[in-house]
Design a protein around this motif. Structure first.
Motif, PDB file in Angstrom:
ATOM      1  N   ARG A   1      41.970  57.505  32.470  1.00 17.47           N
ATOM      2  CA  ARG A   1      42.413  56.129  32.316  1.00 17.47           C
ATOM      3  C   ARG A   1      43.932  56.047  32.295  1.00 17.47           C
ATOM      4  O   ARG A   1      44.543  55.168  32.902  1.00 17.47           O
ATOM      5  CB  ARG A   1      41.835  55.540  31.013  1.00 17.47           C
ATOM      6  CG  ARG A   1      41.821  54.024  30.953  1.00 17.47           C
ATOM      7  CD  ARG A   1      41.454  53.527  29.566  1.00 17.47           C
ATOM      8  NE  ARG A   1      42.514  53.758  28.604  1.00 17.47           N
ATOM      9  CZ  ARG A   1      43.549  52.933  28.419  1.00 17.47           C
ATOM     10  NH1 ARG A   1      43.635  51.826  29.116  1.00 17.47           N
ATOM     11  NH2 ARG A   1      44.476  53.213  27.528  1.00 17.47           N
TER      12      ARG A   1
ATOM     13  N   PHE B   1      48.373  54.272  34.457  1.00 23.48           N
ATOM     14  CA  PHE B   1      49.514  53.609  33.823  1.00 23.48           C
ATOM     15  C   PHE B   1      50.754  54.480  33.756  1.00 23.48           C
ATOM     16  O   PHE B   1      51.847  53.977  33.557  1.00 23.48           O
ATOM     17  CB  PHE B   1      49.118  53.178  32.404  1.00 23.48           C
ATOM     18  CG  PHE B   1      47.956  52.236  32.377  1.00 23.48           C
ATOM     19  CD1 PHE B   1      48.098  50.953  32.895  1.00 23.48           C
ATOM     20  CD2 PHE B   1      46.728  52.617  31.871  1.00 23.48           C
ATOM     21  CE1 PHE B   1      47.027  50.076  32.896  1.00 23.48           C
ATOM     22  CE2 PHE B   1      45.654  51.745  31.867  1.00 23.48           C
ATOM     23  CZ  PHE B   1      45.803  50.464  32.380  1.00 23.48           C
TER      24      PHE B   1
ATOM     25  N   PRO C   1      48.946  50.107  28.293  1.00 25.34           N
ATOM     26  CA  PRO C   1      48.062  48.950  28.070  1.00 25.34           C
ATOM     27  C   PRO C   1      46.643  49.398  27.762  1.00 25.34           C
ATOM     28  O   PRO C   1      46.161  50.373  28.321  1.00 25.34           O
ATOM     29  CB  PRO C   1      48.097  48.215  29.418  1.00 25.34           C
ATOM     30  CG  PRO C   1      49.279  48.735  30.139  1.00 25.34           C
ATOM     31  CD  PRO C   1      49.511  50.126  29.645  1.00 25.34           C
ATOM     32  N   ASP C   2      45.984  48.681  26.863  1.00 25.71           N
ATOM     33  CA  ASP C   2      44.568  48.967  26.668  1.00 25.71           C
ATOM     34  C   ASP C   2      43.689  47.829  27.195  1.00 25.71           C
ATOM     35  O   ASP C   2      42.501  47.991  27.347  1.00 25.71           O
ATOM     36  CB  ASP C   2      44.246  49.278  25.200  1.00 25.71           C
ATOM     37  CG  ASP C   2      44.814  48.230  24.255  1.00 25.71           C
ATOM     38  OD1 ASP C   2      45.267  47.176  24.754  1.00 25.71           O
ATOM     39  OD2 ASP C   2      44.810  48.460  23.042  1.00 25.71           O
ATOM     40  N   ALA C   3      44.298  46.696  27.459  1.00 29.13           N
ATOM     41  CA  ALA C   3      43.521  45.584  28.013  1.00 29.13           C
ATOM     42  C   ALA C   3      43.216  45.856  29.480  1.00 29.13           C
ATOM     43  O   ALA C   3      43.835  46.698  30.104  1.00 29.13           O
ATOM     44  CB  ALA C   3      44.316  44.295  27.888  1.00 29.13           C
ATOM     45  N   ASP C   4      42.252  45.125  30.018  1.00 28.31           N
ATOM     46  CA  ASP C   4      42.014  45.300  31.444  1.00 28.31           C
ATOM     47  C   ASP C   4      43.057  44.515  32.234  1.00 28.31           C
ATOM     48  O   ASP C   4      43.691  43.589  31.756  1.00 28.31           O
ATOM     49  CB  ASP C   4      40.569  44.990  31.824  1.00 28.31           C
ATOM     50  CG  ASP C   4      40.224  43.524  31.724  1.00 28.31           C
ATOM     51  OD1 ASP C   4      41.084  42.690  31.997  1.00 28.31           O
ATOM     52  OD2 ASP C   4      39.072  43.229  31.369  1.00 28.31           O
ATOM     53  N   LEU C   5      43.228  44.971  33.466  1.00 27.06           N
ATOM     54  CA  LEU C   5      44.309  44.435  34.290  1.00 27.06           C
ATOM     55  C   LEU C   5      44.066  42.990  34.674  1.00 27.06           C
ATOM     56  O   LEU C   5      44.987  42.211  34.863  1.00 27.06           O
ATOM     57  CB  LEU C   5      44.406  45.272  35.558  1.00 27.06           C
ATOM     58  CG  LEU C   5      44.731  46.711  35.232  1.00 27.06           C
ATOM     59  CD1 LEU C   5      44.542  47.575  36.444  1.00 27.06           C
ATOM     60  CD2 LEU C   5      46.159  46.776  34.719  1.00 27.06           C
ATOM     61  N   GLN C   6      42.798  42.680  34.822  1.00 25.76           N
ATOM     62  CA  GLN C   6      42.431  41.338  35.225  1.00 25.76           C
ATOM     63  C   GLN C   6      43.031  40.305  34.268  1.00 25.76           C
ATOM     64  O   GLN C   6      43.431  39.226  34.693  1.00 25.76           O
ATOM     65  CB  GLN C   6      40.896  41.231  35.211  1.00 25.76           C
ATOM     66  CG  GLN C   6      40.344  40.111  36.036  1.00 25.76           C
ATOM     67  CD  GLN C   6      40.536  40.373  37.511  1.00 25.76           C
ATOM     68  OE1 GLN C   6      40.678  41.512  37.944  1.00 25.76           O
ATOM     69  NE2 GLN C   6      40.578  39.302  38.297  1.00 25.76           N
TER      70      GLN C   6
ATOM     71  N   LEU D   1      48.440  52.443  39.808  1.00 24.78           N
ATOM     72  CA  LEU D   1      47.529  51.307  39.734  1.00 24.78           C
ATOM     73  C   LEU D   1      47.094  50.870  41.134  1.00 24.78           C
ATOM     74  O   LEU D   1      45.901  50.707  41.419  1.00 24.78           O
ATOM     75  CB  LEU D   1      48.314  50.167  39.065  1.00 24.78           C
ATOM     76  CG  LEU D   1      47.594  49.123  38.299  1.00 24.78           C
ATOM     77  CD1 LEU D   1      46.757  49.732  37.211  1.00 24.78           C
ATOM     78  CD2 LEU D   1      48.637  48.171  37.684  1.00 24.78           C
TER      79      LEU D   1
ATOM     80  N   ASP E   1      37.030  41.458  41.686  1.00 22.23           N
ATOM     81  CA  ASP E   1      38.152  41.655  40.786  1.00 22.23           C
ATOM     82  C   ASP E   1      38.621  43.107  40.869  1.00 22.23           C
ATOM     83  O   ASP E   1      37.922  44.013  41.323  1.00 22.23           O
ATOM     84  CB  ASP E   1      37.833  41.199  39.359  1.00 22.23           C
ATOM     85  CG  ASP E   1      36.806  42.065  38.673  1.00 22.23           C
ATOM     86  OD1 ASP E   1      36.804  43.280  38.894  1.00 22.23           O
ATOM     87  OD2 ASP E   1      36.007  41.508  37.904  1.00 22.23           O
ATOM     88  N   LEU E   2      39.871  43.293  40.470  1.00 28.15           N
ATOM     89  CA  LEU E   2      40.526  44.578  40.660  1.00 28.15           C
ATOM     90  C   LEU E   2      39.933  45.647  39.767  1.00 28.15           C
ATOM     91  O   LEU E   2      39.896  46.825  40.122  1.00 28.15           O
ATOM     92  CB  LEU E   2      42.000  44.419  40.322  1.00 28.15           C
ATOM     93  CG  LEU E   2      42.659  43.428  41.247  1.00 28.15           C
ATOM     94  CD1 LEU E   2      44.022  43.064  40.737  1.00 28.15           C
ATOM     95  CD2 LEU E   2      42.731  44.050  42.632  1.00 28.15           C
ATOM     96  N   GLN E   3      39.466  45.203  38.623  1.00 31.64           N
ATOM     97  CA  GLN E   3      38.897  46.134  37.664  1.00 31.64           C
ATOM     98  C   GLN E   3      37.766  46.929  38.301  1.00 31.64           C
ATOM     99  O   GLN E   3      37.601  48.115  38.024  1.00 31.64           O
ATOM    100  CB  GLN E   3      38.376  45.319  36.467  1.00 31.64           C
ATOM    101  CG  GLN E   3      38.188  46.125  35.218  1.00 31.64           C
ATOM    102  CD  GLN E   3      39.536  46.537  34.628  1.00 31.64           C
ATOM    103  OE1 GLN E   3      40.559  45.914  34.911  1.00 31.64           O
ATOM    104  NE2 GLN E   3      39.525  47.584  33.844  1.00 31.64           N
TER     105      GLN E   3
END
Lengths: 404, 404
Positions: free
Chosen positions: A47, A51, B21-26, A273, A24-26
């Protein structure tokens, strides 16, 4: 391919599906963020860099530059590097930065990758073809092109060439030709735009130094992409540009700085990203392009061998139609096949509809109308079984249709 | 900002960190993949689309097009839409596609976003400024520019304008001006390049229809970006282009198709990974740009109010230096302040070094040398406390330095 979904296609020069990431990309962005923290960045600031806009020259130049030094012997200061939206944007920016007057022409190895001729067309630049052989560009022809331009009150500003397995020619420039090209560039005062998209496919231990690694006089602008080494969907490429260019005011400035300025007018910056994903993949492989691409290179070497062996077996034996020959590239994705007939859209239609095999007519890659009896076969998107069956179909097609 | 890290900066027009965004990209790419599967895609084929090249016109046009229809009343067939590397690439492609001869000039609202004038400069296009007021472009001035071009054997091919809170002007085009602009475009035969980067910041219930939603005669090319609605680091924008353009052979083809062809020469395609993240974010918000950006719009409205209130308090009261005025935009990121002195690099240096406050000189946004006594204040990157303290510093600076 859309019209003939059942056909075996030697057309796409796209990377093999097995080479696409499965993690996964994460994981990759996390790896890059860890790198930033190791270098002292505040975690929350780090972080955010994924973005926000970020600098036009890119975020991950440190990681890419170290890899180019480690793997290819390309000494590359951070300020010489610009991260681009694939190699394509790098080509457009470099052409726009280097070509300042209508009297300057771009020489290109012929046959030629359509990306560079497309970028030149977008900018209305004049292009002059120089023949490419299996050992590199025809240096005598290039010297003649320089003289002809000069006699017409013009000049060859740059030569575009992919020394390591060109698309579509498949040729690889010999070490001797590399040295002599750099001497000619110095003598005739032009730059060399080196495209290194396929260099990674060289068999282990057979690599030749990129032109940029041999370049002691800042004659070479080195362009690369992660489309094949990592994956195309990131759209991340780079350009090493340690030259200086003239400014309007009579001074000069670093070419890389000029490219970054021009980039603000084209895409502003490359997706941070996407850059982080690519840098994370590199870092997971010890910061090495070679390590990152080793398994991919082996796959393409196997496919290339499978393709030339299948051609030998199906079209090299007694009973095969005469007048069909092909080259034997040592790397890259492509084999060129010479036919005794015109390889046009009609022939492709017959090949696809009646025999279920697709290929690419070569005339579109030539600037001088040549190549209309050649086809390009790409081995990158297929497996051994598909390659063998595809060549069987191709042989059946050529045997029946050329003879009839 | 790098030289004065302690200064409060009204310079960056970048989105507020809290909007990232604060969520993960996945999570977002998974949401987009679910969408593809719902529409019948094979799961493994769908997964690969994130990593492969993909079509030049983009992958996520269906999601974006539906949102434009739902939110803005822009009827948009999939074939009219091209996904680009931010709005910047869209501008470059549109200019390259529309401007076919040196006799064609680009009119721009003045003061003007530097992205469009930069793209025009990259392509060596002639640009003519047309004054922008708080109610929109000066239509009489635009009509005069058309006549002047015609008398010189030239023509205005297109007008660039951001009707909803321009950068840097902050103006918003009235509904009446929108209708009259479209009539003028029809009468004088030019296209309107509508940039909608800041439309989402309108207060709830105060939105005006974009020009494209009023466009019954295909006069408007609509350009948008997800940089502010979602986040800049994706570098995803789009263009709605339902016109036709002339081809070399005397025929015509859809403008969107021409843009996609040109895009192969610039960036090949927009990162599918980045497109999938953006589409996933849209889908998580009911496929609506408005829902996706609601909280962000509220934040920017609050900041804009805080900025004008602070200006009123600090510079509107008795005792403030005379000759300082500012506009009161209803949305967007920017307020323009008129000074009684030249706002140049020297003044900025003093402001930064002695008073700890940064702003943007406005002369760079003007094509005609005007604006050299104006500064731009951006409220997007700060919080209320920073805005208030920044305006206090600005007031101290202006009071002392202008008087002395």
């Amino acid at each position: 391919m859309g019209r003939f979904p059942e056909a075996i296609s030697f057309a796409p020069g796209a990377p093999h599906p097995d080479t696409l990431p499965d993690a996964d990309l994460q994981r990759y962005t996390d790896r890059y963020l860890a790198h930033l923290r190791e270098r002292g960045a505040d975690p929350e600031r780090a972080r955010r860099t994924l973005f926000e806009y970020g600098p036009s020259r890119g975020l991950v130049g440190d990681v890419v530059g170290e890899a180019l030094g480690r793997d290819h012997g390309i000494a590359c200061a951070p300020e010489d590097l610009v991260i681009t939206v694939g190699a394509q944007e790098a080509m457009l920016l470099v052409l726009r930065a280097l070509f300042a007057s209508p009297g300057q022409v771009l020489a290109v190895a012929n046959p030629c990758f359509v990306g560079i001729t497309g970028a030149a067309r977008l900018l209305d630049l004049d292009v002059v073809p120089v023949d490419e052989t299996d050992q590199g560009v025809d240096l005598d022809g290039l010297a003649r092109a320089c003289r002809a331009a000069r006699q017409a009150g013009r000049s060859v500003r740059a030569l575009y060439v992919a020394p390591d397995f060109s698309n579509p020619g498949g040729g690889r420039m010999s070490l001797d030709c590399r040295h002599r090209l750099l001497e000619l560039a110095e003598r005739e005062d032009f730059l060399v735009l080196e495209d290194n998209a396929y260099g990674f496919t060289a068999g282990a231990g057979t690599e030749l130094p990129p032109l940029k690694a041999l370049d002691t006089r800042r004659r070479v602008v080195h362009i690369g992409t992660f489309a094949k080494v990592a994956f195309p969907g990131a759209r991340v490429g780079y350009v090493v540009a340690d030259q200086r260019v003239a400014t309007g005011g009579g001074g000069t400035r670093p070419l890389a700085a000029e490219l970054a300025t021009l980039k603000t007018m084209v895409t502003v910056n490359t997706s941070p990203l996407a850059q982080a994903v690519i840098a994370g993949m590199l870092l997971e492989h010890g910061g090495s392009l070679v390590e990152l691409s080793r398994r991919k290179a082996e796959l393409y070497q196997r496919n290339l061998t499978a393709l030339t062996e299948a051609l030998d077996e199906q079209l090299g034996a007694a009973g095969a139609p005469p007048g069909i020959t092909w080259n034997r590239p040592e790397g890259g994705f492509f084999v060129r096949v010479q036919l005794p007939v015109r390889a046009d859209a009609h022939l492709l239609e017959v090949s696809a509809a009646k025999y279920g095999v697709l290929w690419t007519p070569m005339d579109q890659f030539y600037l001088d109308g040549a190549g209309d009896t050649q086809i390009r076969l790409s081995c990158s998107y297929l497996d051994r079984a598909g390659i063998e069956e595809g060549v069987r179909r191709l042989a059946a097609f050529l045997t029946k249709e050329i003879r009839s």
